[in-house]
Write an enzyme that holds these catalytic residues in place. Sequence first.
Site, PDB file in Angstrom:
ATOM      1  N   ASP A 191      -3.678  34.776  57.102  1.00  0.00           N
ATOM      2  CA  ASP A 191      -3.672  33.970  55.882  1.00  0.00           C
ATOM      3  C   ASP A 191      -4.444  32.686  56.161  1.00  0.00           C
ATOM      4  O   ASP A 191      -4.001  31.829  56.933  1.00  0.00           O
ATOM      5  CB  ASP A 191      -2.224  33.666  55.494  1.00  0.00           C
ATOM      6  N   HIS A 192      -5.593  32.538  55.511  1.00  0.00           N
ATOM      7  CA  HIS A 192      -6.481  31.417  55.818  1.00  0.00           C
ATOM      8  C   HIS A 192      -5.927  30.083  55.316  1.00  0.00           C
ATOM      9  O   HIS A 192      -6.477  29.027  55.633  1.00  0.00           O
ATOM     10  CB  HIS A 192      -7.857  31.664  55.202  1.00  0.00           C
ATOM     11  N   ARG A 193      -4.844  30.102  54.535  1.00  0.00           N
ATOM     12  CA  ARG A 193      -4.253  28.837  54.104  1.00  0.00           C
ATOM     13  C   ARG A 193      -3.626  28.099  55.279  1.00  0.00           C
ATOM     14  O   ARG A 193      -3.592  26.866  55.281  1.00  0.00           O
ATOM     15  CB  ARG A 193      -3.180  29.089  53.031  1.00  0.00           C
TER      16      ARG A 193
END
Length: 452
Positions: free
Chosen positions: A422-424
């Site tokens: 998850d790039h967040r």
Amino acid sequence: MAETADRLREFRMPDVGEGLTEAEILTWYVSPGDTVTDGQTVCEIETAKAVVELPIPFDGVVRELRCAAGQTVPVGAVVITVAEPSAAPGGPPVLVGYGVAPERAGRRPRATPHRPAPGTALAKPPVRKLARDLGVDLTSLRPASPDGVVTRAEVEAAAARHTTPPPGPTEPPVPPKPDDPRDARDPRGSRDAGDADDARDRRDHRDARDPRDHWDARDPRETRVPVRGVRRATAAAVTASAFTAPHVTEFVTVDVTRTTRLVRALGREPEFADRRVGPLLLVAKALLTAVARHPDINASWDEAAQEIVRKDYVNLGVATATPRGLLVPNVKDAHALPLTALADALTELVTTARAGRTSPAALTGGTLTLTNIGVFGVDTGTPILAPGEAAILAVGAIGTRPWVHKKKVTPRQVLTLALTFDHRLVDGELGAKVLADVASVLERPHRLIARG
């Protein structure tokens, strides 16, 4: 549960998981007239997460099964009524069916010339769903079967009668030319007339559509499978994940020849004599080692609080293909298990899932997931994150390939790893470090000892 005036006790569908709203009854183990005791399993149900045996919490004699096998029942609905011992003797057995409907069904040995009363149509859940989708009123149908149950074919035939276009082609009217005399009328009248003509043109064109436009719901070459249980839960989960978390996947191909040798050597050790030892065990241990070195990968995103929640424990999920669909049970506190205990936990987890006996608790609380797509002969893939998790590691198939080893091209055992995150909350650097650590251990598995 509730008591009625005639001393019958009602057993309602409980919430056997976290926030489940319904379950499908797969099999009944009791019938009307059977004696049941507290804790006895009366039926097997399938929730959105697992297949569960349902025990009854009191003694008595079964009077009625309120729901049929194959029926989806909301949590809180009555599924069975039981007479207490004092009220059990005497009385004829009650037939199985949908509430009081079976009595009406039993009085219908022949077709009746009148329509059933509203709300009394009998049909299986998939047939009811099909009727809703096609806009067919079940109570308007006259079932041909003696028991009065509406069939899929009857619903499809009713839909065909309502949607079949009139015989013969219908040519759409030719629109008026610019110099049509109607254009010389009052502007408001011209606009109203034109609107009416346009509406009529659209209606005529719709009625003249190719009949093949309707085949999607009635083509006998197609099979429609109701989406429910595990499949529906999986569909909802992957859709929510794919459109909520920005997915990024990184890949690495690694020489695992030493790991495969270690797997064979472990199998000869007394501690692993009765245990299943495979490459996935060492991949799992390598991932847990990487998480210990980079704990930020083991986290989740709290949208409501706008916080990143780092987990100081690892509940390691393993994506498992089962006859009912994809399940992702997890090993609780996998980070704290020695290799032998981890081997036992993984074996039990997969075996239980494939047998359909995974408990709802084992399907919740995961923090990180492994998916072994290599068992299907696939080299790599881009897996979708489990909702609430920050990373998932896909393990490809191990194969012999030419590889540069000690400055020479030699055949080596090689596999590809794919880490989706998850790039967040995980940037490319962190993802790369975790993936490189896993690959490093698999290339030289003695690093498991060095990195503890």
